[in-house]
Design an enzyme around this catalytic site. Structure first.
Site, PDB file in Angstrom:
ATOM      1  N   ILE A 142       0.835  -1.123   0.147  1.00 28.62           N
ATOM      2  CA  ILE A 142       0.133   0.113   0.003  1.00 28.62           C
ATOM      3  C   ILE A 142       0.868   1.322   0.123  1.00 28.62           C
ATOM      4  O   ILE A 142       2.020   1.081   0.391  1.00 28.62           O
ATOM      5  CB  ILE A 142      -1.009  -0.038   1.105  1.00 28.62           C
ATOM      6  CG1 ILE A 142      -0.499  -0.328   2.675  1.00 28.62           C
ATOM      7  CG2 ILE A 142      -2.208  -1.156   1.042  1.00 28.62           C
ATOM      8  CD1 ILE A 142      -1.375  -0.058   3.630  1.00 28.62           C
ATOM      9  N   ASP A 143       0.392   2.487  -0.523  1.00 28.02           N
ATOM     10  CA  ASP A 143       1.234   3.770  -0.624  1.00 28.02           C
ATOM     11  C   ASP A 143       1.800   4.017   0.667  1.00 28.02           C
ATOM     12  O   ASP A 143       1.253   3.606   1.804  1.00 28.02           O
ATOM     13  CB  ASP A 143       0.365   4.735  -1.388  1.00 28.02           C
ATOM     14  CG  ASP A 143      -0.153   4.302  -2.717  1.00 28.02           C
ATOM     15  OD1 ASP A 143       0.421   3.423  -3.514  1.00 28.02           O
ATOM     16  OD2 ASP A 143      -1.262   4.566  -2.898  1.00 28.02           O
ATOM     17  N   LYS A 144       2.763   5.013   0.522  1.00 30.31           N
ATOM     18  CA  LYS A 144       3.333   5.496   1.634  1.00 30.31           C
ATOM     19  C   LYS A 144       2.588   6.114   2.567  1.00 30.31           C
ATOM     20  O   LYS A 144       2.207   6.034   3.888  1.00 30.31           O
ATOM     21  CB  LYS A 144       4.458   6.147   1.151  1.00 30.31           C
ATOM     22  CG  LYS A 144       5.044   7.129   2.412  1.00 30.31           C
ATOM     23  CD  LYS A 144       6.236   8.195   2.057  1.00 30.31           C
ATOM     24  CE  LYS A 144       6.643   9.030   2.961  1.00 30.31           C
ATOM     25  NZ  LYS A 144       7.640   9.985   2.547  1.00 30.31           N
ATOM     26  N   ARG A 158      -7.074   5.226  -5.919  1.00 31.15           N
ATOM     27  CA  ARG A 158      -7.106   6.604  -6.237  1.00 31.15           C
ATOM     28  C   ARG A 158      -7.336   6.830  -7.661  1.00 31.15           C
ATOM     29  O   ARG A 158      -7.933   7.870  -7.915  1.00 31.15           O
ATOM     30  CB  ARG A 158      -5.614   7.021  -5.915  1.00 31.15           C
ATOM     31  CG  ARG A 158      -5.328   6.734  -4.375  1.00 31.15           C
ATOM     32  CD  ARG A 158      -3.669   6.869  -3.900  1.00 31.15           C
ATOM     33  NE  ARG A 158      -3.362   8.003  -4.239  1.00 31.15           N
ATOM     34  CZ  ARG A 158      -2.022   8.413  -3.997  1.00 31.15           C
ATOM     35  NH1 ARG A 158      -1.128   7.516  -4.082  1.00 31.15           N
ATOM     36  NH2 ARG A 158      -1.594   9.681  -4.258  1.00 31.15           N
TER      37      ARG A 158
END
Length: 347
Positions: free
Chosen positions: A144-146, A264
């Site tokens: 998962i993204d930062k 997103r």
């Protein structure tokens, strides 16, 4: 010299099959060797037939031939362990489930060589890592993204890594996210009905079926593309509407596929970008009459995408037990919802 484990593999059936494919098919299940791992063993000269090295993975395998795979013990990797606190949701000998905080990168990369989840896991797991692909490292099967918080499962052994990777490949892992988006996705919106790849299922569930690929001019971004890219499907349903009239919604999203930035990009594509998303969202003008000044200010100043990996379900790759985990929203999302919920329209 490192210890070596020798695994004997007899080619069971089939004619003129490439050796790497045949070995991957016939290797004992308990060895948990993927085709890519076998290809590396071939390249490293660690596969033998009748005492002779067989290095070419394109070699034709014959029925009843016996090969020996010499597998070295797991080696330490260059990435170092770091004593970084982790919220452990579940752990056993095969795998670990963590609730990743906002701001933590999953894997070391240029620009983020330290302070990552992998660094933290190397310290936390220490000697319990039995080796992934010949190295003592945690097996990252999804990311998962930062600046997205939430649940991740990580393998601690080759067997677990192989089993989890298969489930992600088959899209059988349950991954549900909680997010805040601009506007309210609704089946009654004719704009959405006319958008390519978008439809609504029963119970007003939004389904987005739109391929994703790297953006043509900004390689750090993803974009929706036609007749190219990778297949991607996202579903979303509205949990709560905020504002009078509603201008923000809390949504639950779940993934049929798992592409980079998928939720997103898909939500931005349908005109309902995530609150705070610095890449795909942009700054929105919000109707001042819909919410209080404080609430609008909180929405516009939220520093990252309002996205949280809230639940994760899969079959344990070793025991076969069905597991499911949940993680509550991080404090900053709870605070944001509290500020905007005063003018809430209940569905």
């Amino acid at each position: 010299m490192s210890d070596v484990t020798i695994i004997s593999v007899e080619i069971s059936h089939g004619a003129d099959l490439r050796l790497d494919k045949a070995l991957a098919r016939d290797v004992p299940e308990g060895a948990s060797l993927s085709r890519s791992r076998i290809s590396r063993l071939l390249a490293d000269g660690a596969v033998f037939r009748s005492g002779q090295v067989v290095a070419d993975q394109k070699t034709v395998a014959r029925v009843a031939e016996v090969y020996e795979l010499h597998i070295p013990s797991a080696q330490e990797i260059a990435t170092g362990p770091e004593d970084i606190p982790l919220e452990i949701v579940y752990e056993d000998e095969a795998l670990i489930v963590v609730n990743k905080p906002v701001g933590m990168v999953v894997h070391p990369a240029p620009g983020s060589p330290t302070g990552t989840l992998v660094n933290a896991l190397l310290h936390h797991c220490a000697d319990s890592l039995s080796g992934i692909g010949g190295e003592k490292r945690p097996g990252i099967v999804h990311r998962i993204d930062k600046d997205t918080s939430g649940l991740l499962v990580v393998a601690k052994s080759d067997a677990a890594h192989h089993g989890l990777a298969k489930q992600f490949e088959k899209h059988s892992v349950e991954r549900r996210y909680t997010a805040l988006c601009y506007g309210v996705p609704d089946a009654a919106d004719p704009r959405l009905r006319g958008l390519a790849g978008v439809d609504f299922e029963a119970a007003n569930i939004l389904r987005i079926n739109a391929n994703l690929a790297r953006h043509k001019t900004d390689r750090q971004r993803q974009a929706v593309v036609k007749n190219a890219g990778r297949h991607a499907v996202t579903r979303a349903r509205v949990i709560q509407r905020y504002g009078t009239p509603p201008i923000v919604a809390q949504i639950e999203c779940w993934l049929e596929t798992g592409r980079t930035h998928q939720i997103r990009v898909h939500m931005a594509y349908v005109g309902h970008a995530l609150v705070g998303d610095p890449v795909y969202g942009g700054r929105r003008k919000l109707a001042k009459a819909a919410l209080s000044e404080e609430a609008i200010g909180a929405i516009q100043s939220f520093p990252r995408q309002a996205l949280h990996a809230a639940s994760l379900g899969f079959v344990h790759p070793v025991s076969g037990e069905t597991l499911r985990f949940e993680a509550g929203l991080p404090a900053e999302m709870v605070s944001l919802i509290a500020k905007i919920s005063q003018n809430t329209t209940i569905m």
